[in-house]
Design a protein around this motif. Structure first.
Motif, PDB file in Angstrom:
ATOM      1  N   UNK A 268       5.474  17.950  25.061  1.00 54.52           N
ATOM      2  CA  UNK A 268       4.394  16.837  25.256  1.00 54.52           C
ATOM      3  C   UNK A 268       5.165  15.681  26.262  1.00 54.52           C
ATOM      4  N   UNK A 269       4.859  15.865  27.434  1.00 59.49           N
ATOM      5  CA  UNK A 269       5.453  14.787  28.108  1.00 59.49           C
ATOM      6  C   UNK A 269       4.326  13.630  28.506  1.00 59.49           C
ATOM      7  N   UNK A 270       4.811  12.436  28.485  1.00 65.11           N
ATOM      8  CA  UNK A 270       4.080  11.066  28.567  1.00 65.11           C
ATOM      9  C   UNK A 270       4.655  10.062  29.331  1.00 65.11           C
ATOM     10  N   UNK A 271       3.806   9.391  30.059  1.00 62.99           N
ATOM     11  CA  UNK A 271       4.353   8.293  30.802  1.00 62.99           C
ATOM     12  C   UNK A 271       3.825   7.071  29.811  1.00 62.99           C
ATOM     13  N   UNK A 272       4.718   6.358  29.428  1.00 60.67           N
ATOM     14  CA  UNK A 272       4.440   5.176  28.391  1.00 60.67           C
ATOM     15  C   UNK A 272       4.123   3.999  29.226  1.00 60.67           C
ATOM     16  N   UNK A 273       4.606   3.933  30.529  1.00 63.97           N
ATOM     17  CA  UNK A 273       4.686   2.726  31.219  1.00 63.97           C
ATOM     18  C   UNK A 273       3.138   2.467  31.832  1.00 63.97           C
ATOM     19  N   UNK A 274       2.991   1.639  32.865  1.00 68.37           N
ATOM     20  CA  UNK A 274       1.786   1.378  33.647  1.00 68.37           C
ATOM     21  C   UNK A 274       1.876   1.921  35.138  1.00 68.37           C
ATOM     22  N   UNK A 305       1.034  15.381  29.554  1.00 68.19           N
ATOM     23  CA  UNK A 305       0.911  16.539  29.876  1.00 68.19           C
ATOM     24  C   UNK A 305       1.641  17.320  28.964  1.00 68.19           C
ATOM     25  N   UNK A 306       1.213  18.756  29.037  1.00 67.10           N
ATOM     26  CA  UNK A 306       2.006  19.604  28.120  1.00 67.10           C
ATOM     27  C   UNK A 306       2.712  20.573  29.040  1.00 67.10           C
ATOM     28  N   UNK A 307       3.958  21.046  28.758  1.00 66.79           N
ATOM     29  CA  UNK A 307       4.791  21.941  29.443  1.00 66.79           C
ATOM     30  C   UNK A 307       5.092  22.918  28.530  1.00 66.79           C
ATOM     31  N   UNK A 320      19.008  25.431  18.383  1.00 69.29           N
ATOM     32  CA  UNK A 320      18.207  24.036  18.742  1.00 69.29           C
ATOM     33  C   UNK A 320      17.711  24.293  19.962  1.00 69.29           C
ATOM     34  N   UNK A 321      16.558  24.209  20.210  1.00 70.58           N
ATOM     35  CA  UNK A 321      15.901  24.293  21.636  1.00 70.58           C
ATOM     36  C   UNK A 321      15.415  23.018  22.060  1.00 70.58           C
ATOM     37  N   UNK A 322      15.894  22.650  23.312  1.00 69.22           N
ATOM     38  CA  UNK A 322      15.560  21.114  23.761  1.00 69.22           C
ATOM     39  C   UNK A 322      14.870  21.172  25.021  1.00 69.22           C
ATOM     40  N   UNK A 323      14.032  20.231  25.319  1.00 68.53           N
ATOM     41  CA  UNK A 323      13.302  20.152  26.622  1.00 68.53           C
ATOM     42  C   UNK A 323      13.642  18.637  26.994  1.00 68.53           C
ATOM     43  N   UNK A 324      14.410  18.555  28.163  1.00 70.42           N
ATOM     44  CA  UNK A 324      14.720  17.385  28.845  1.00 70.42           C
ATOM     45  C   UNK A 324      13.804  16.952  30.390  1.00 70.42           C
ATOM     46  N   UNK A 325      13.498  15.907  30.655  1.00 66.27           N
ATOM     47  CA  UNK A 325      13.149  15.547  31.868  1.00 66.27           C
ATOM     48  C   UNK A 325      14.014  14.686  32.653  1.00 66.27           C
TER      49      UNK A 325
END
Length: 776
Positions: A268-274, A305-307, A320-325
């Protein structure tokens, strides 16, 4: 004036006790006419007046002594510095070391700015004052709990301690940190306290909804034993142009998978800014090795958004599986999230089959076996991780169930009390139980043994069998179907995907109706029907889980067993039911790590925390193996457990709170609300709250006065006693005493002897003698 223990003031009326005793002890006087007393009138009158004055003074001293004792116990405080007590104080630095403090402003993190601000303030602390350091994340922890006296040599020591502070990936609890600082024990020589909170002003760390907590803070500030000043320094300028894109979580429906079994991970990727973000690349990694890269388009402010990524492993182990943006924002630690997956050869499950003599498609467990990739007890080329074993109800009574992770009853039949008891023990110890009601299920037996008035394995009783009617609406036929969206549950995440699966098209023609729960009680629903009634419900029993559904897992009463969604449902629900017995590698802060190892010779292990600290663990014996346990998991992040000399590394991950990525600061309304709840007032710069409580303790002075009153009372009592009875030894004859005291021969005044030797003395008037009744 205020009181720290105001309840003691209720004892203040006790000061009247000496007066009451004096009034009670007074005796009625009888006047006796005696003319011979006129010779002694002048001397006796002077002596009586002096004695009365001393007795009244003694009564006043006793009243004041009791009142002073009560006041001292109530511990009064005088506002202001009445006694000039401002010579020695204490400074407590509360440092917000949450993940949001790792945000960089002009290439310097806010935590580094907070530390340097504290070091600068350290130079202004006068010698002799003490300093403490309190960290606010993930909960209040003393980095320097014992106060260090400031002098030329300790200033550098305190500064070095501040610069060694580490940030965490968790949230701060600022309210608890303030309460902890205020409640810290005050040293006897301490006359004032200064609490400095250094934070970025992130709104989510302030617990504004906890009104009771902030009111408690206000009362504690008011009743503080020493003058207390509270400064809250917000280091952030709260710019509205902040961009912070975060990977909130990585989830998978199965954390235990089989070799070569494909599974899906969703980030789950989210833009926490404005402000809107730019397109960025997303990289999936196993350990530190990149495995897959994709692109995600720009996100608007607040957009989620989901990836997704599909993967399988060719060998067993824990990974250990990681997701990085890869995005340019101001808070980089939340650009990555991790999930730990365990790959095993197989997970044993037990299927109860009571129709083995019928044709395959008429057997109770045939479709469940097929969904697991097994036919006639043999695995197919493509199978999942679950290895089923068949047994009928009679054999179930004689079997050892501890070798299975889950038990499935596809079509419930009558079971005796011994079998039901074994099932209850199995679930209580962490096993999973899936009960499907069908044609051979008896309503009364189920309610008596499985529901048992709420004490059984089922969360609800059943009412009766219901035939769902098919209605005609124009040219279309409306059926009662499964509604996977009726509840959001971890076991139904994939079933709710109507674009991939036909879950919402599965028709139900007959079912058992569950009895509605009592008003005010909730029941966990996994699947529902289009008419709003529950189809599958859940209950936790001990460490395990029970799923009860109102239709069988065979070609009766519904289209479930021949649907596409059936395979996903069987796999996902068994994965959910077997989780309690599997090693938990994905934890919340504070959840314990517990690992079972079959090698009984290996009894030592080391746990490495996200800060790089090593914690030595000693194993506890458990059956044929050992168990390593640790509760040192309060910090979010990656943990590694190394087993003995072999060096086997087992990963664990403690998830962070996605709210920490929300950098929204306290608003003006929030500041006003805090001021109203806690009594804190905002400064003109809007960057700090200040609350002062200048009050000097009055009770030490009252205690000294009490000592003086007691000493004066004892002295005065002694004087009165000597005057009344004299300091010489008691005379052997009354004649000698009379002549010595009055200078009159005993023979000429026989009445004087009786008068003066009375216990309480006499009052003398012209021509009269007042003699106390009861002296004789």
């Amino acid at each position: 004036m205020s009181f720290l223990s105001i309840a003691f003031l209720t004892a203040l009326p006790l000061a009247a006790v000496p007066i009451l005793l004096h009034l009670f002890d007074r005796r009625r006087n009888v006047v006796i006419e005696w003319g011979a007393m006129q010779f002694l009138m002048e001397a006796a009158t002077r002596r009586t007046n002096a004695r009365r004055l001393k007795q009244w003074l003694l009564l006043v001293l006793r009243v004041l002594a009791i009142a002073a004792l009560v006041m001292a116990l109530a511990r009064p405080m005088l506002p202001g510095n009445w006694f000039g007590s401002s010579d020695r104080g204490e400074t407590i630095f509360i440092v917000d070391n949450s993940m949001s403090m790792m945000r960089t402003v002009e290439e310097i993190s806010l935590l580094e700015t907070a530390i340097e601000r504290a070091v600068t303030m350290l130079d202004d602390i006068q010698p002799g004052d003490s300093v403490r350091i309190l960290l606010a994340s993930p909960y209040p922890v003393w980095a320097m709990g014992d106060g260090v006296r400031v002098d030329s040599s300790s200033r550098q020591l305190i500064a070095d301690q501040l610069r060694e502070l580490h940030p965490t990936h968790g949230r701060s609890d600022l309210l608890s940190a303030l309460l902890t600082a205020i409640q810290t024990e005050i040293e006897p020589t301490q006359q004032r306290r200064h609490i400095v909170l250094l934070t970025d002003g992130q709104g989510s760390d302030w617990s504004i909804a906890d009104e009771a907590g902030w009111k408690q803070l206000r009362e504690m500030l008011k009743s503080s034993a020493v003058p207390t000043e509270l400064d809250v320094i917000e280091l952030d300028d709260h710019s509205n142009n902040v961009i912070n894109v975060a990977v909130n979580t990585v989830q998978t429906s199965r954390t235990v998978v089989g070799v070569d079994q494909s599974f899906t991970l969703v980030a789950q990727v989210q833009n926490h800014g404005r402000k809107s973000s730019l397109p960025a690349s997303v990289t999936w990694s196993i350990g530190n090795e990149a495995e897959h890269t994709s692109r995600v388009s720009g996100l608007k402010g607040g957009e989620v958004r989901d990836v997704a990524w599909n993967h399988s492993f060719s060998k067993t182990g824990v990974f250990a599986l990681s997701c990085g943006i890869d995005v340019d924002d101001e808070l980089t630690p939340d650009n990555r999230a991790t999930v730990v997956v365990q790959v095993v050869d197989e997970v044993p499950v037990l299927l109860v089959e009571d129709a083995a003599d019928l044709a395959e498609i008429q057997q109770d467990a045939f479709f469940v076996q097929a969904a697991l990739g097994w036919i006639d007890g043999e695995p197919l080329d493509e199978r999942g991780v679950f290895a089923p074993q068949l047994a009928d109800s009679e054999r179930l009574e004689r079997m050892n169930l501890q070798g299975f992770r889950a038990i499935v009853i596809p079509n419930l039949t009558d079971l005796n009390d011994e079998v039901i008891g074994k099932l209850h023990d199995f679930v209580s110890n962490g096993g999973g139980l899936w009960i499907a009601l069908g044609p051979r299920s008896d309503v009364e037996a189920f309610n008596e043994h499985f529901f048992a008035d709420g004490d059984g394995l089922s969360p609800l009783g059943i009412d009766c069998i219901v035939d769902e009617e098919t209605s005609q609406a124009g040219t279309q036929t409306q059926k009662t179907t499964i509604d996977p969206s009726i509840a959001k549950h971890p076991a139904t995440l994939e079933l709710a995907d109507s674009e991939r699966l036909d879950t919402s098209d599965i028709a139900v023609s007959r079912r058992f109706r569950f009895v509605s729960p009592p008003q005010g009680e909730d029941v966990s629903v996994l699947l529902g029907l289009s008419n709003g009634e529950p189809l599958a419900i859940e209950k936790y029993v001990g460490r395990g889980r029970v799923i009860v559904q109102s239709i069988p897992l065979r070609l009766q009463w519904s289209e479930l067993s021949k649907s596409q969604a059936f395979v996903v449902m069987v796999q996902d629900w068994l994965a959910y039911l077997t989780q309690p017995q599997a090693t938990r590698h994905n934890l919340s802060p504070g959840d314990p790590i517990s690992v079972y190892v079959a090698n009984v010779e290996n009894r030592e292990a080391t746990l490495r925390t996200p800060h790089g600290d090593d914690v030595d663990l000693t194993a506890d014996t458990a059956g044929d193996g050992v168990v390593f346990q640790s509760s040192r998991t309060i910090l979010p992040g990656d943990y590694i457990l190394e087993l003995g000399l072999a060096g086997d590394r087992i990963p664990f991950h403690v998830n962070r709170d996605p709210q920490e990525s929300n950098l929204t600061p306290l608003t003006t309304a929030d500041h006003k609300l805090l001021a109203g709840l806690s009594g804190l007032t905002s400064t003109t710069t809007g960057s700090a709250f200040i609350s002062t409580n200048h009050a000097d303790p009055l009770w030490p002075l009252i205690l000294m006065i009490l000592i003086g009153l007691i000493a004066a009372e004892l002295l005065l009592s002694g004087i009165i006693s000597r005057e009344r009875f004299g300091s010489d030894p008691i005379a052997e004859s009354t004649e000698h005493w009379t002549e010595q005291q009055f200078g009159v021969p005993a023979a000429s005044n026989s009445k004087i002897t009786a008068f003066e030797t009375s216990r309480h003395g006499a009052n003398i008037e012209q021509g009269q003698l007042t003699e106390e009744v009861g002296a004789n």
